[in-house]
Motif scaffolding. Structure first.
Motif, short mmCIF file in Angstrom:
data_model
loop_
_atom_site.label_atom_id
_atom_site.label_comp_id
_atom_site.label_asym_id
_atom_site.label_seq_id
_atom_site.Cartn_x
_atom_site.Cartn_y
_atom_site.Cartn_z
N LEU A 7 -10.48 -8.60 76.47
CA LEU A 7 -11.90 -8.25 76.44
C LEU A 7 -12.61 -8.76 77.69
CD1 LEU A 7 -13.01 -8.74 72.73
CD2 LEU A 7 -13.29 -6.67 74.11
N LYS A 8 -12.36 -10.01 78.03
CA LYS A 8 -13.01 -10.58 79.21
C LYS A 8 -12.60 -9.84 80.48
CE LYS A 8 -13.90 -14.84 81.70
NZ LYS A 8 -13.73 -16.30 81.71
N GLY A 15 -18.01 -4.61 85.02
CA GLY A 15 -19.23 -5.22 85.52
C GLY A 15 -20.28 -5.46 84.46
N LEU A 16 -19.84 -5.77 83.25
CA LEU A 16 -20.77 -5.99 82.15
C LEU A 16 -20.94 -7.48 81.87
CD1 LEU A 16 -19.28 -3.32 79.72
CD2 LEU A 16 -21.39 -3.11 81.04
N THR A 17 -22.11 -7.85 81.39
CA THR A 17 -22.32 -9.21 80.90
C THR A 17 -21.81 -9.28 79.47
OG1 THR A 17 -24.51 -8.75 79.97
CG2 THR A 17 -24.42 -9.43 82.30
N GLN A 18 -21.68 -10.48 78.94
CA GLN A 18 -21.27 -10.63 77.55
C GLN A 18 -22.30 -9.98 76.63
OE1 GLN A 18 -20.60 -14.84 76.97
NE2 GLN A 18 -18.43 -14.64 77.51
N GLU A 19 -23.55 -10.12 76.98
CA GLU A 19 -24.62 -9.53 76.16
C GLU A 19 -24.54 -8.00 76.17
OE1 GLU A 19 -29.32 -10.35 75.32
OE2 GLU A 19 -28.41 -11.16 77.13
N TYR A 31 -19.44 -13.17 70.46
CA TYR A 31 -18.59 -12.52 71.45
C TYR A 31 -17.99 -13.53 72.41
CZ TYR A 31 -16.87 -9.66 75.20
OH TYR A 31 -16.04 -9.12 76.14
N SER A 32 -18.78 -14.48 72.85
CA SER A 32 -18.30 -15.52 73.75
C SER A 32 -17.14 -16.29 73.13
CB SER A 32 -19.44 -16.48 74.10
OG SER A 32 -18.97 -17.55 74.88
N ARG A 33 -17.25 -16.58 71.84
CA ARG A 33 -16.17 -17.29 71.14
C ARG A 33 -14.92 -16.41 71.02
NH1 ARG A 33 -20.66 -18.81 68.09
NH2 ARG A 33 -20.05 -17.46 66.36
N ALA A 52 -18.85 1.90 72.46
CA ALA A 52 -20.23 1.79 72.95
C ALA A 52 -20.28 1.61 74.47
CB ALA A 52 -20.92 0.61 72.28
N ASN A 53 -19.20 1.07 75.03
CA ASN A 53 -19.14 0.85 76.47
C ASN A 53 -18.24 1.85 77.19
OD1 ASN A 53 -20.78 -1.69 77.02
ND2 ASN A 53 -19.54 -2.30 75.26
N ASN A 54 -17.89 2.92 76.48
CA ASN A 54 -17.06 3.99 77.05
C ASN A 54 -15.74 3.47 77.62
OD1 ASN A 54 -18.94 6.12 76.49
ND2 ASN A 54 -20.18 5.33 78.17
N ILE A 55 -15.11 2.58 76.86
CA ILE A 55 -13.82 2.02 77.26
C ILE A 55 -12.74 2.61 76.36
CG2 ILE A 55 -12.46 -0.10 77.46
CD1 ILE A 55 -15.21 -1.56 77.86
N SER A 56 -11.75 3.20 76.96
CA SER A 56 -10.68 3.85 76.23
C SER A 56 -9.85 2.84 75.44
CB SER A 56 -9.78 4.59 77.22
OG SER A 56 -8.52 4.86 76.68
#
Length: 99
Positions: A7-8, A15-19, A31-33, A52-56
């Protein structure tokens, strides 16, 4: 590689933040945990977050197939055996605790 590590890696690649990655699905602190392997995320929430983030899904999980981690192979075998209601198959190679 763990789900949290992947995930990280994926989040940073996009280029996304955790939020941003967790928005509307789970809290930023949860999410951080997950990224730090302190919490587990359900498959439904993981899929929702990736969608939601358009990740396959295929791209996300391909890394695990490429590494062929032994514990993931065993886990996959257990899930398959459970779904097929075949407990003997799940424990044929190794001693596995189901509880």
């Amino acid at each position: 590689m763990t789900i949290g590590q992947q995930l990280k890696k994926t989040r940073l690649l996009f280029g996304l933040t955790q939020e941003e990655m967790s928005a509307g699905i789970v809290s930023k602190s949860f999410y951080s945990r997950v990224e730090r392997d302190k919490n587990a995320i359900t498959i439904n929430k993981l899929i929702a977050m990736l969608n939601a983030n358009n990740i396959s899904l295929n791209d996300f999980f391909r890394k695990f197939d490429n590494e062929e981690l032994p514990e993931l192979k065993v886990q996959r075998k257990i899930y398959t055996a459970y779904n097929e209601r075949n407990i003997v198959e799940a424990t044929s190679d190794r001693k596995v605790s189901l509880f």
